[in-house]
Design a protein around this motif. Structure first.
Motif, PDB file in Angstrom:
ATOM      1  N   MET A   1       3.125 -41.188  43.900  1.00  0.00           N
ATOM      2  CA  MET A   1       2.241 -41.287  42.733  1.00  0.00           C
ATOM      3  C   MET A   1       3.005 -40.927  41.451  1.00  0.00           C
ATOM      4  O   MET A   1       2.818 -41.566  40.405  1.00  0.00           O
ATOM      5  N   LEU A   2       3.852 -39.911  41.534  1.00  0.00           N
ATOM      6  CA  LEU A   2       4.663 -39.511  40.386  1.00  0.00           C
ATOM      7  C   LEU A   2       5.606 -40.640  39.982  1.00  0.00           C
ATOM      8  O   LEU A   2       5.747 -40.947  38.780  1.00  0.00           O
ATOM      9  N   LEU A   3       6.227 -41.267  40.960  1.00  0.00           N
ATOM     10  CA  LEU A   3       7.151 -42.367  40.676  1.00  0.00           C
ATOM     11  C   LEU A   3       6.424 -43.538  40.030  1.00  0.00           C
ATOM     12  O   LEU A   3       6.892 -44.098  39.028  1.00  0.00           O
ATOM     13  N   ILE A   4       5.277 -43.919  40.596  1.00  0.00           N
ATOM     14  CA  ILE A   4       4.532 -45.058  40.054  1.00  0.00           C
ATOM     15  C   ILE A   4       4.092 -44.784  38.625  1.00  0.00           C
ATOM     16  O   ILE A   4       4.178 -45.666  37.756  1.00  0.00           O
ATOM     17  N   ASN A   5       3.635 -43.569  38.346  1.00  0.00           N
ATOM     18  CA  ASN A   5       3.228 -43.224  36.987  1.00  0.00           C
ATOM     19  C   ASN A   5       4.402 -43.300  36.019  1.00  0.00           C
ATOM     20  O   ASN A   5       4.246 -43.737  34.871  1.00  0.00           O
ATOM     21  N   ASN A   6       5.589 -42.888  36.463  1.00  0.00           N
ATOM     22  CA  ASN A   6       6.775 -42.986  35.609  1.00  0.00           C
ATOM     23  C   ASN A   6       7.182 -44.427  35.384  1.00  0.00           C
ATOM     24  O   ASN A   6       7.578 -44.809  34.275  1.00  0.00           O
TER      25      ASN A   6
END
Length: 389
Positions: A362-367
């Protein structure tokens, strides 16, 4: 009427004409949203849901007469209101969703290119079909627990069917009206977390955790179909989301090898997640071996993605590097606590690993979405003397 000056690029992005107007919406003390008044965006949910509702209700009424149920129709069962809603109303609703999604494609081209729209079309449609079908099944299972064995007359049954059909069609068309790429991320979170938690609660064995996580997808679990479909739907949404993100990144920043490798690793990880769902861990034969290999490849592809994040995204927010390496340390520590020390059970290790990996994803996708959407530009502010008066 007061006037406002906009930079040419914003003027073009909002597709404004010479005499068009904009509205400024106050969403916070120091933030505003600017949007065109009477833009091209159209909404169909408030009116068009009535037509498919009427069609599905007529089909239900005719089917009840053909099946010789003119007097009493049960709420649940093979020939019941619930099964009719899941088959007839859901079928008509999905056709309506597809037609509305196709009709909306020119508006959706503004947030995704034509190529991305068609590449994600199948994943979006299949995901919505499966999610709606599972949600209806779960809803009527719950209703049946409350009103077990209840029956209704033809008129009341048709009315109940029509109400549920109307709600279903409205929701599906409303999804199209409000569709954004971020919705794929929300669907992924909802399906992955909701589906797995629900599978744990309804598997029929309170001591499933004494074996491993994969037992939820085997023939010994009452929720095996739900668990496996959760993995497959989540994988489809991941592939669609990654495809949209990386195609858009290539169009904005150009083709780069590091982005292609990261997309390949994440896509392979999603494919392996789908294989875990498609190949339940039943027995000790080839299926068991294939299931284990697919599960181990998930760890490999995810691990390579996390470890190489600094090389894959050299200009990303520095926080993602620190969080990524912290997650790696926690994963290694949890593995040591499971295997050599045997402090954690296999199920505890799997749940902990899933939670950490999913949080990182989720952190990667948001970035990655931030690379596309959160581009900041600074403009010089001037106050018109005429407007100041």
């Amino acid at each position: 009427m007061k006037k406002i000056s906009l930079p040419e690029e914003l003027y073009e992005k909002l597709e404004l004409g010479d005499q068009d107007e904009i509205e400024v919406v106050d969403i916070a003390q120091d933030r505003f949203t600017i949007r065109a008044v009477g833009g091209k965006k159209s909404e169909y949910a408030a009116s068009w849901f009535l037509l498919p509702t009427l069609i599905s209700t007529v089909i239900f009424f005719v089917a009840a007469l053909i099946l010789k149920h003119p007097h009493v129709i049960p709420l649940s069962g093979n020939e019941s209101i619930a099964s009719a809603i899941i088959v007839i109303a859901n079928g008509v609703g999905i056709i309506t969703f597809i037609l509305a999604y196709l009709n909306k494609r020119k508006e959706l081209y503004h947030m995704m290119t034509r190529k991305i729209y068609w590449r994600t079309f199948a994943a979006v449609v299949v995901s919505v079909i499966l999610i709606v079908s599972l949600a209806l099944s779960a809803a009527f299972w719950f209703i049946n627990q409350i009103f077990y064995g209840v029956n209704f007359g033809l008129f009341t049954s048709t009315l109940i069917f029509g109400i549920f059909s109307g709600i279903l069609n409205y929701v599906l068309i409303f999804i199209v009206d409000t569709f954004e790429i971020s919705m794929l991320l929300n669907l992924l979170i909802f399906v992955a977390v909701g589906g797995l938690v629900s599978s744990m609660a309804t598997n029929g064995n309170q001591y499933w955790w004494q074996r491993n996580f994969s037992v939820l997808g085997t023939e010994s679990s009452n929720a095996s179909l739900q668990f496996n479909l959760t993995l497959i739907i989540s994988a489809a949404l991941m592939i669609a989301l990654f495809d949209y993100i990386f195609v858009s990144i290539r169009e904005k920043y150009g083709r780069r090898v590091r982005h292609i490798i990261l997309q390949s690793l994440l896509t392979l990880c999603a494919v392996c997640i789908a294989l875990v769902g498609l190949i339940p861990n039943n027995g000790l034969g080839l299926a068991h071996l294939a299931h284990d290999i697919a599960a181990q490849l998930i760890v490999l592809f995810m691990g390579l993605s996390i470890l190489g994040i600094r090389w894959f995204l050299p200009k990303a927010n520095k926080n993602i590097y620190a969080i990524s390496y912290t997650i790696v340390i926690l994963l290694v520590l949890s593995y040591i606590l499971w295997h050599p020390i045997h402090y954690l059970t296999l199920t505890a290790f799997e749940i902990l690993s899933f939670s950490l990996s999913f949080a990182w994803l989720m952190l990667l996708i948001n970035n990655l979405l931030g690379m596309l959407w959160n581009e900041k530009k600074i403009y010089k502010v001037t106050i018109s003397k005429e407007e100041a008066k």
